[in-house]
Motif scaffolding. Structure first.
Motif, PDB file in Angstrom:
ATOM      1  N   LEU A 164      31.347  -5.420  79.441  1.00 41.97           N
ATOM      2  CA  LEU A 164      29.855  -4.930  79.622  1.00 41.97           C
ATOM      3  C   LEU A 164      29.223  -5.385  80.757  1.00 41.97           C
ATOM      4  O   LEU A 164      28.152  -4.705  81.291  1.00 41.97           O
ATOM      5  N   HIS A 165      29.535  -6.612  80.992  1.00 43.07           N
ATOM      6  CA  HIS A 165      28.746  -7.190  82.134  1.00 43.07           C
ATOM      7  C   HIS A 165      28.943  -6.931  83.621  1.00 43.07           C
ATOM      8  O   HIS A 165      29.394  -7.621  84.409  1.00 43.07           O
ATOM      9  N   ALA A 166      28.804  -5.572  83.578  1.00 37.53           N
ATOM     10  CA  ALA A 166      28.979  -4.822  85.213  1.00 37.53           C
ATOM     11  C   ALA A 166      28.268  -3.843  85.263  1.00 37.53           C
ATOM     12  O   ALA A 166      27.972  -3.051  84.189  1.00 37.53           O
ATOM     13  N   PRO A 167      27.365  -3.465  86.231  1.00 33.34           N
ATOM     14  CA  PRO A 167      26.458  -2.595  86.372  1.00 33.34           C
ATOM     15  C   PRO A 167      26.384  -1.275  85.818  1.00 33.34           C
ATOM     16  O   PRO A 167      25.916  -0.627  84.796  1.00 33.34           O
TER      17      PRO A 167
ATOM     18  N   ARG B 142      28.992  -0.016  84.173  1.00 30.37           N
ATOM     19  CA  ARG B 142      29.680   0.209  82.797  1.00 30.37           C
ATOM     20  C   ARG B 142      28.749  -0.159  82.008  1.00 30.37           C
ATOM     21  O   ARG B 142      28.508   0.697  80.694  1.00 30.37           O
ATOM     22  N   LEU B 143      27.605  -1.001  81.876  1.00 31.23           N
ATOM     23  CA  LEU B 143      26.662  -1.417  81.197  1.00 31.23           C
ATOM     24  C   LEU B 143      25.536  -0.243  81.169  1.00 31.23           C
ATOM     25  O   LEU B 143      25.322   0.270  79.983  1.00 31.23           O
ATOM     26  N   ALA B 144      25.655   0.567  82.269  1.00 29.03           N
ATOM     27  CA  ALA B 144      24.651   1.923  82.185  1.00 29.03           C
ATOM     28  C   ALA B 144      25.235   2.651  81.414  1.00 29.03           C
ATOM     29  O   ALA B 144      24.744   3.529  80.660  1.00 29.03           O
TER      30      ALA B 144
ATOM     31  N   SER C 265      25.229   2.136  77.880  1.00 29.19           N
ATOM     32  CA  SER C 265      23.395   2.094  77.223  1.00 29.19           C
ATOM     33  C   SER C 265      23.280   3.552  77.153  1.00 29.19           C
ATOM     34  O   SER C 265      22.391   3.939  76.231  1.00 29.19           O
TER      35      SER C 265
ATOM     36  N   ASN D 166      34.063   6.335  91.348  1.00 26.02           N
ATOM     37  CA  ASN D 166      34.010   5.183  90.750  1.00 26.02           C
ATOM     38  C   ASN D 166      33.501   5.343  89.138  1.00 26.02           C
ATOM     39  O   ASN D 166      34.259   4.508  88.300  1.00 26.02           O
TER      40      ASN D 166
ATOM     41  N   GLN E  26      35.597   3.405  86.014  1.00 23.04           N
ATOM     42  CA  GLN E  26      35.061   2.508  84.690  1.00 23.04           C
ATOM     43  C   GLN E  26      34.855   3.037  83.717  1.00 23.04           C
ATOM     44  O   GLN E  26      35.074   2.335  82.470  1.00 23.04           O
TER      45      GLN E  26
ATOM     46  N   LYS F  81      38.181   2.094  82.013  1.00 23.89           N
ATOM     47  CA  LYS F  81      38.263   0.747  81.615  1.00 23.89           C
ATOM     48  C   LYS F  81      37.418   0.479  80.280  1.00 23.89           C
ATOM     49  O   LYS F  81      38.005  -0.131  79.437  1.00 23.89           O
TER      50      LYS F  81
ATOM     51  N   TYR G 206      26.503  -7.880  72.951  1.00 20.36           N
ATOM     52  CA  TYR G 206      26.058  -8.229  74.551  1.00 20.36           C
ATOM     53  C   TYR G 206      24.680  -8.869  74.583  1.00 20.36           C
ATOM     54  O   TYR G 206      24.141  -9.622  75.253  1.00 20.36           O
TER      55      TYR G 206
ATOM     56  N   ASN H 214      31.138  -3.209  91.313  1.00 22.32           N
ATOM     57  CA  ASN H 214      31.193  -3.042  89.978  1.00 22.32           C
ATOM     58  C   ASN H 214      31.191  -4.151  89.035  1.00 22.32           C
ATOM     59  O   ASN H 214      30.979  -4.458  88.013  1.00 22.32           O
TER      60      ASN H 214
ATOM     61  N   LYS I  34      30.279  -7.441  90.268  1.00 21.17           N
ATOM     62  CA  LYS I  34      29.095  -8.391  90.814  1.00 21.17           C
ATOM     63  C   LYS I  34      28.546  -8.894  89.527  1.00 21.17           C
ATOM     64  O   LYS I  34      28.292  -8.107  88.515  1.00 21.17           O
TER      65      LYS I  34
ATOM     66  N   MET J 138      25.526  -9.947  87.391  1.00 22.09           N
ATOM     67  CA  MET J 138      23.923  -9.682  87.342  1.00 22.09           C
ATOM     68  C   MET J 138      23.200 -10.733  86.268  1.00 22.09           C
ATOM     69  O   MET J 138      24.120 -11.557  85.784  1.00 22.09           O
TER      70      MET J 138
ATOM     71  N   ILE K 101      18.787  -2.303  83.514  1.00 21.06           N
ATOM     72  CA  ILE K 101      19.842  -1.413  83.338  1.00 21.06           C
ATOM     73  C   ILE K 101      19.731  -0.667  81.985  1.00 21.06           C
ATOM     74  O   ILE K 101      19.598   0.562  81.763  1.00 21.06           O
TER      75      ILE K 101
ATOM     76  N   MET L  27      18.512   3.301  81.241  1.00 17.60           N
ATOM     77  CA  MET L  27      19.313   4.247  80.724  1.00 17.60           C
ATOM     78  C   MET L  27      18.755   4.829  79.402  1.00 17.60           C
ATOM     79  O   MET L  27      18.926   5.947  79.268  1.00 17.60           O
TER      80      MET L  27
END
Lengths: 97, 196
Positions: free
Chosen positions: A10-13, A15-17, A20, A43, A47, A50, A85, B4, B6, B8, B16, B20
Motif C-alpha cells: 500500500l505504501h506506493a502512491p 496503489r494507495l490511491a 482509497s 501503469n 499496480q 500487484k 496502514y 510507483n 518511491k 512517500m 492521497i 481519493m
C-alpha cells in the motif's frame, strides 16, 4: 515508542490511491479508476495486478458491447490492510499516542 | 527509483487517501430524471381524473392511470441503459435502489389489501404514507434536503387526505407529487448538472 511497519504493497502512491478509491465505492470500472487517479492504462494495469496478487482487490473481466471491461472491487483483506496502514501512519504522526 | 515505488511521507499518504475518498464521496449520480418523469405523469393523471369526475361525472376516469404502465416499461428500459453506462457502483446508489424496490412491493400489496377490504377511500392516504418513506430516506442517503421535506409533506398530506372525499384526495395527491417529485426532481437535475 513503537513504529508500526508500513505495508509495502500500500505504501506506493498509485496503489494507495486505487485502494482509497475502491474503499469508498462498491465496485468501479478500470476506466473510472484511471480517470480519477490520473494514471496511464499500462501503469494502472501493473499496480492493479500487484493489488490483486496480494488479495487486496478482486478483478472481474467482462465484455460490454464487444469491448473488454475490467471491474475492480476491494476485498475484506484489502479493507483490513488499509485499516492497518492508516493505524501505522498514525503511529508515525502521533508517536506518543 | 521507480515512480510507483518511491517513498512517500506520511503527509503525502494522507493527502492521497483523503483526495481519493473525496473523489468518490462528491460524485453525485442522481440526475432527477425519474423523479421528474413520474412527477409529471402522476400529476397529469390526478388532475385528469379529477376533471373527469368533477366536471363530467365520468366514473371510468380511473382508466387514465393505465398510462403509468407505459412509464413502468420506459423505466425498465431507462434503468437498463443507465446500468450499462454506469462505470462505478456506489453503496448509496445500491441502498436507494433497494429502498424504492421495497416501496413498490409494499405499495402493491397494500393497495391489493385495501381493494379486497373495500377501503378504496383510504388508498390515496396509504400510498402517500408509503411514498413519504422512500422520499425521506432518499433525502437522508443523498444528503438532499428537498427530498426530506418532500417526504414530510407527503405524510402531512396523507393525514389531511383522511378528512376529504376520494375526489378531492386527487388534488392533494397532485400537491404531494409537486412537493416530493417535481420540485426535488428539478433541484436534483440542477445539482447533477452543476457537479458533473
Amino acid at each position: 515508542m513503537e513504529f508500526k511497519e508500513l505495508d509495502p504493497i500500500l505504501h506506493a502512491p498509485l496503489r494507495l490511491a486505487v485502494i482509497s478509491l475502491l474503499l469508498s465505492v462498491k465496485e468501479a470500472e478500470f476506466t473510472f479508476i484511471k480517470e480519477k487517479t490520473n494514471s496511464t492504462a499500462g501503469n494502472l494495469s501493473v499496480q492493479i495486478s500487484k493489488l490483486k496478487e496480494a488479495g487486496y482487490i478482486e478483478v472481474t473481466k467482462q465484455f460490454k458491447d464487444n469491448y473488454p471491461l475490467t471491474i475492480c472491487k476491494i476485498t475484506p483483506k484489502g479493507v483490513d490492510a488499509f485499516e492497518n496502514y492508516v493505524k501505522a501512519l498514525q503511529s508515525y504522526m502521533h508517536p506518543n499516542s | 527509483m521507480n515512480e510507483n515505488e518511491k517513498q512517500m511521507t506520511e503527509a503525502e499518504s494522507l493527502s492521497i487517501i483523503s483526495g481519493m475518498i473525496n473523489h468518490a464521496r462528491n460524485r453525485f449520480s442522481e440526475t432527477g430524471h425519474l423523479y421528474l418523469l413520474w412527477g409529471v405523469v402522476i400529476f397529469v393523471c390526478c388532475i385528469t381524473q379529477f376533471i373527469m369526475l368533477y366536471f363530467f361525472k365520468n366514473q371510468n376516469a380511473y382508466y387514465v392511470w393505465y398510462a403509468t404502465w407505459v412509464v413502468v416499461i420506459y423505466q425498465f428500459y431507462y434503468l437498463a441503459r443507465r446500468k450499462k453506462r454506469q462505470r462505478v457502483k456506489t453503496y448509496p446508489d445500491e441502498i436507494i435502489g433497494f429502498v424504492w424496490f421495497t416501496f413498490v412491493i409494499c405499495s402493491f400489496i397494500l393497495v391489493y389489501i385495501l381493494i379486497k377490504n373495500n377501503s378504496v377511500n383510504a388508498i390515496n392516504a396509504c400510498i402517500l404514507v408509503m411514498y413519504g418513506m422512500p422520499t425521506f430516506l432518499s433525502g437522508i442517503i443523498l444528503r438532499f434536503k428537498p427530498l426530506r421535506i418532500g417526504g414530510i409533506i407527503c405524510w402531512l398530506i396523507a393525514i389531511s387526505a383522511m378528512f376529504t372525499t376520494y375526489q378531492y384526495q386527487l388534488l392533494l395527491l397532485a400537491l404531494a407529487v409537486i412537493a416530493a417529485w417535481i420540485i426535488p426532481g428539478y433541484l436534483l437535475r440542477a445539482k447533477f448538472k452543476k457537479e458533473n
